[in-house]
Every structure is written in C-alpha cells, then in structure tokens.
Design an enzyme around this catalytic site. Sequence first.
Site, PDB file in Angstrom:
ATOM      1  N   ASP A 129       0.830  -1.221   0.000  1.00  0.00           N
ATOM      2  CA  ASP A 129       0.000   0.000   0.000  1.00  0.00           C
ATOM      3  C   ASP A 129       0.859   1.265   0.000  1.00  0.00           C
ATOM      4  O   ASP A 129       0.382   2.355  -0.324  1.00  0.00           O
ATOM      5  CB  ASP A 129      -0.969   0.008   1.187  1.00  0.00           C
ATOM      6  CG  ASP A 129      -0.305  -0.101   2.557  1.00  0.00           C
ATOM      7  OD1 ASP A 129       0.943  -0.185   2.632  1.00  0.00           O
ATOM      8  OD2 ASP A 129      -1.045  -0.100   3.564  1.00  0.00           O
ATOM      9  N   LYS A 156       9.715  -0.044  -4.489  1.00  0.00           N
ATOM     10  CA  LYS A 156       8.618  -0.990  -4.747  1.00  0.00           C
ATOM     11  C   LYS A 156       7.748  -0.489  -5.907  1.00  0.00           C
ATOM     12  O   LYS A 156       7.334  -1.266  -6.768  1.00  0.00           O
ATOM     13  CB  LYS A 156       7.742  -1.164  -3.493  1.00  0.00           C
ATOM     14  CG  LYS A 156       8.387  -1.921  -2.357  1.00  0.00           C
ATOM     15  CD  LYS A 156       8.714  -3.371  -2.682  1.00  0.00           C
ATOM     16  CE  LYS A 156       7.484  -4.239  -2.875  1.00  0.00           C
ATOM     17  NZ  LYS A 156       7.864  -5.654  -3.111  1.00  0.00           N
TER      18      LYS A 156
HETATM   19  P1  NAD Z   1      11.124  -9.651   4.904  1.00  0.00           P
HETATM   20  O1  NAD Z   1      12.084  -8.515   4.988  1.00  0.00           O
HETATM   21  O2  NAD Z   1      10.717 -10.356   6.138  1.00  0.00           O
HETATM   22  O3  NAD Z   1      11.701 -10.756   3.900  1.00  0.00           O
HETATM   23  C1  NAD Z   1      12.310 -10.454   2.688  1.00  0.00           C
HETATM   24  C2  NAD Z   1      13.001 -11.723   2.188  1.00  0.00           C
HETATM   25  O4  NAD Z   1      13.599 -11.437   0.920  1.00  0.00           O
HETATM   26  C3  NAD Z   1      14.135 -12.202   3.115  1.00  0.00           C
HETATM   27  O5  NAD Z   1      14.036 -13.598   3.317  1.00  0.00           O
HETATM   28  C4  NAD Z   1      15.407 -11.856   2.348  1.00  0.00           C
HETATM   29  O6  NAD Z   1      16.486 -12.721   2.614  1.00  0.00           O
HETATM   30  C5  NAD Z   1      14.921 -11.970   0.906  1.00  0.00           C
HETATM   31  N1  NAD Z   1      15.718 -11.173  -0.027  1.00  0.00           N
HETATM   32  C6  NAD Z   1      16.087  -9.878   0.103  1.00  0.00           C
HETATM   33  N2  NAD Z   1      16.849  -9.505  -0.942  1.00  0.00           N
HETATM   34  C7  NAD Z   1      16.942 -10.586  -1.759  1.00  0.00           C
HETATM   35  C8  NAD Z   1      17.594 -10.825  -3.001  1.00  0.00           C
HETATM   36  N3  NAD Z   1      18.286  -9.858  -3.599  1.00  0.00           N
HETATM   37  N4  NAD Z   1      17.473 -12.039  -3.564  1.00  0.00           N
HETATM   38  C9  NAD Z   1      16.777 -13.026  -2.943  1.00  0.00           C
HETATM   39  N5  NAD Z   1      16.162 -12.864  -1.755  1.00  0.00           N
HETATM   40  C10 NAD Z   1      16.241 -11.652  -1.178  1.00  0.00           C
HETATM   41  O7  NAD Z   1       9.878  -9.063   4.122  1.00  0.00           O
HETATM   42  P2  NAD Z   1       8.319  -9.342   4.261  1.00  0.00           P
HETATM   43  O8  NAD Z   1       7.767  -8.450   5.286  1.00  0.00           O
HETATM   44  O9  NAD Z   1       8.073 -10.788   4.332  1.00  0.00           O
HETATM   45  O10 NAD Z   1       7.833  -8.789   2.848  1.00  0.00           O
HETATM   46  C11 NAD Z   1       7.751  -9.654   1.721  1.00  0.00           C
HETATM   47  C12 NAD Z   1       7.202  -8.878   0.538  1.00  0.00           C
HETATM   48  O11 NAD Z   1       5.929  -8.343   0.860  1.00  0.00           O
HETATM   49  C13 NAD Z   1       8.071  -7.687   0.122  1.00  0.00           C
HETATM   50  O12 NAD Z   1       8.077  -7.611  -1.273  1.00  0.00           O
HETATM   51  C14 NAD Z   1       7.359  -6.494   0.728  1.00  0.00           C
HETATM   52  O13 NAD Z   1       7.613  -5.321  -0.023  1.00  0.00           O
HETATM   53  C15 NAD Z   1       5.919  -6.939   0.627  1.00  0.00           C
HETATM   54  N6  NAD Z   1       4.994  -6.364   1.609  1.00  0.00           N
HETATM   55  C16 NAD Z   1       5.280  -6.441   2.952  1.00  0.00           C
HETATM   56  C17 NAD Z   1       4.366  -5.939   3.871  1.00  0.00           C
HETATM   57  C18 NAD Z   1       4.605  -6.041   5.365  1.00  0.00           C
HETATM   58  O14 NAD Z   1       3.837  -5.488   6.131  1.00  0.00           O
HETATM   59  N7  NAD Z   1       5.630  -6.743   5.821  1.00  0.00           N
HETATM   60  C19 NAD Z   1       3.179  -5.353   3.429  1.00  0.00           C
HETATM   61  C20 NAD Z   1       2.932  -5.306   2.049  1.00  0.00           C
HETATM   62  C21 NAD Z   1       3.838  -5.823   1.159  1.00  0.00           C
END
Ligand code: NAD
Length: 348
Positions: A129, A156
């Site tokens: 969002d 993003k």
């Molecule tokens: P997180 O930070 O917990 O996990 C991210 C993962 O991506 C990690 O395991 C990391 O090792 C891996 N990663 C990072 N760079 C990498 C690379 N270059 N190659 C391979 N792996 C890589 O994140 P999350 O909170 O689980 O978020 C996951 C997705 O959801 C993201 O795209 C984030 O933008 C999106 N998102 C998150 C939220 C939230 O509230 N957490 C809300 C909406 C969207």
Amino acid sequence: MKRLMITGGAGFIGSNFTRYLLERYPDYTVLVYDKLTYAGNMDNLGDLAERFAGRYAFLQADICDASAVDDAIQSHRIDAIVNFAAETHVDRSIMDPDAFIQTDVYGTYVLLEATRKFELGRYHQISTDEVYGHVPVGSSRETDAIAPRSPYAASKASGDLLVNAYHVTYNLPVTMTRGANNIGPYQYPEKVVPLFVTNAIDNEPLPLYGDGLQMRDYQYVVDHCEAIDLVLQRGEIGEVYNVGTGSEMPNIEMTRLILEILGKPESLVRHVPDREGHDRRYSLDVSKIRALGWEPDHSCAEAIELTTRWYVENEWWWRKIKSGEYKQYYQRQYGWRLAQAGQDNRQA
Ligand code: NAD
Ligand code: TYD
C-alpha cells in the site's frame, strides 16, 4: 501452475505463504529462492523440509543474479514465480537506499526477464500500500496514481511499473497484490508490532514516532496469504488487487493494545522524534479483492492479539535475532531518538 518458485520465501510473509501453499495443495512443489539477507531466516521454514520432503526445496541465491535465476527455473522446471524478495524496512531505506534499488527494482527486472525467456505461466508481484503514498482522506483504489514518498516505497513502485510494462509490452501473464501492513509469526522485530511486543516483554521502552496518531491497517499475515492464493487461482491477468482489512488504527491504539495484552504499563511508551517523511496514513479500498471472493478472517485488533501471543510463546525465535547486527541497527536508529525523548521528558 504447480511448480512454484517463491522468491524471498525465507522472510516473514514468504515463509508463511510457503507453509500455507504446501499445506493446502498436496500436488504443488515449491522452491524457496532466497539470498538470506539479515531478514531471511531458515528458522522460519524450520519444519517444512521434513514435513514436505520431495515437494519442497530451498536455494540460497540472489534475484539480481540472472544466471542463478535461470538455472533454478530450469533445474526445478518452474512454471510460476511469486516474488516476495525485497528489502522491506522503511527506516533502513532512509539510512541506506542502495540495496533497495538493487533488489526491489533491478531484481524485479531480472525475474521478469526470466519469466519472459522461459515463458512461465505466471509472474505474481507482492507489492505494498506504500506505493500510493500518504492518503489524507478516502481510500486508495488500484487505479489511483502511485505517489511513493520513501526510498522503500519508491523502489517498490518502480518494481510495480516494470511489472505492468512487461505485461503491456511482452504480454507477460502477470498479477499483483498490494498489501497493507502484515503482522503475525516470524516477522523480523524491526517492524513496529514485533518490536514493541518484544521490547515490552523485556520492559524496554517502546519508541513511538511523533504523536503516534499515524494510521495503519494491521492485517493478519495468513489472511494476506489467502488473498494472494486467490489471485493466483482466480485473479485476472494484468490486474492489481489491494489486500487489507479495510479499516485502520492509530499507532498509539495499537501500542496500548499490546501493553494491555501483556499487562505492561503505559510508562514504557516514549514519543521519539519522527521518521523523516513519515506517511501519516495509508488506507486501501479492498472492494476489488472482496468481489473476487475474499474476506479477512481477522480484524486489526484480533491480528495484534494473535501476534502478541505468538511472540510471547516463541521467545526461542526472536531472542537469537535481537543480538549482533540487530543491536547495531537498533543503536543507530533509536540511540539518539531515545536520548532526545529522555531530555524532552526531563524538560517537561
Ligand atoms: P522480509 O524482509 O521479512 O523478507 C524479505 C526476504 O527477501 C528475506 O528472506 C530476504 O532474505 C529476501 N531477499 C532480500 N533480498 C533478496 C535478493 N536480492 N534475492 C533473494 N532474496 C532476497 O519481508 P516481508 O515483510 O516478508 O515482505 C515480503 C514482501 O511483501 C516484500 O516484497 C514487501 O515489499 C511486501 N509487503 C510487505 C508488507 C509487510 O507489512 N511486511 C506489506 C505489504 C507488502
Ligand atoms: P513499520 O512497521 O515500520 O511499517 P510501515 O512503515 O511500513 O507502515 O511502521 C508501522 C507504523 O509504526 C508507522 O506509522 C511507523 C510507526 N513506527 C513507530 O512509531 N516506531 C517504530 O519504532 C517503528 C519501527 C514504526
């Protein structure tokens, strides 16, 4: 689509999604493809190799590495990618945006190119969002212009633009979800809810930015996983779907709720200097995903309660994290803020 590559699957949402898929679909196989940055954690996937032997594999690799991506797709005969891999924390993006541009923009491009080259059946982008920017009134619809304001949100949003461009230009079969704040098991304790819960358990101060009246929609991670799955099954190609509870809560209320659940005093709260460029409000219009047949099972308050209890019961998971790199980050982000809050208190 039965052989999925879940990039970023060792992170918070990706690991919950991997578990959800393997439990729900006995005929699916999953390759978790993850670089294991500070946020990636094999503990998040702990039981899967044993429980789903033959249907689950893990590969440590970077989404920016095109040849590693190509090899993984070929050797695991992947037919769809769900991309969770990203640098995800706004405060870290303010300190040091470089990795955000690399992974969230260039990495998305690499995955799109691979989708094109191997003619995969689907590319699903996990977005946020935050790409809509601060929303003073009303709620963001999927057709609204994006207006990101932090380096994280901008990286993003850039990924989102590439996904759409690859659909329009190369007819790539893409879908996208834009989720509100997720909370639940295995969230790295830099994000506000696990940070506050774990600090409160240890009677440490809770650094609340500014007046604490910023609004967020805190949704339970498993609800979000169900929505992503629904979009994979029934979403329209080329479309974006917002995912959230559709209601919001001020941060101060979220904080009080956590303290109440834990039986801790409000004196733990510290109003610290605000995040630079802080988006005061996000709000998603979720009517499109609801029309597809999805309803969240939990309200924000229920999600906060479930999450708080998980951290109480799973100290083994987060105590290991709160050392080393985490401590350095914590000191850099909060050291001066907490010192400043202490001074303000003494002057008041
Ligand atoms: P997180 O930070 O917990 O996990 C991210 C993962 O991506 C990690 O395991 C990391 O090792 C891996 N990663 C990072 N760079 C990498 C690379 N270059 N190659 C391979 N792996 C890589 O994140 P999350 O909170 O689980 O978020 C996951 C997705 O959801 C993201 O795209 C984030 O933008 C999106 N998102 C998150 C939220 C939230 O509230 N957490 C809300 C909406 C969207
Ligand atoms: P966060 O969990 O970082 O998610 P996002 O910025 O992606 O929404 O922060 C959620 C809200 O909590 C946001 O309004 C910022 C606020 N916040 C604090 O007040 N103190 C903190 O220490 C953190 C990390 C966040």
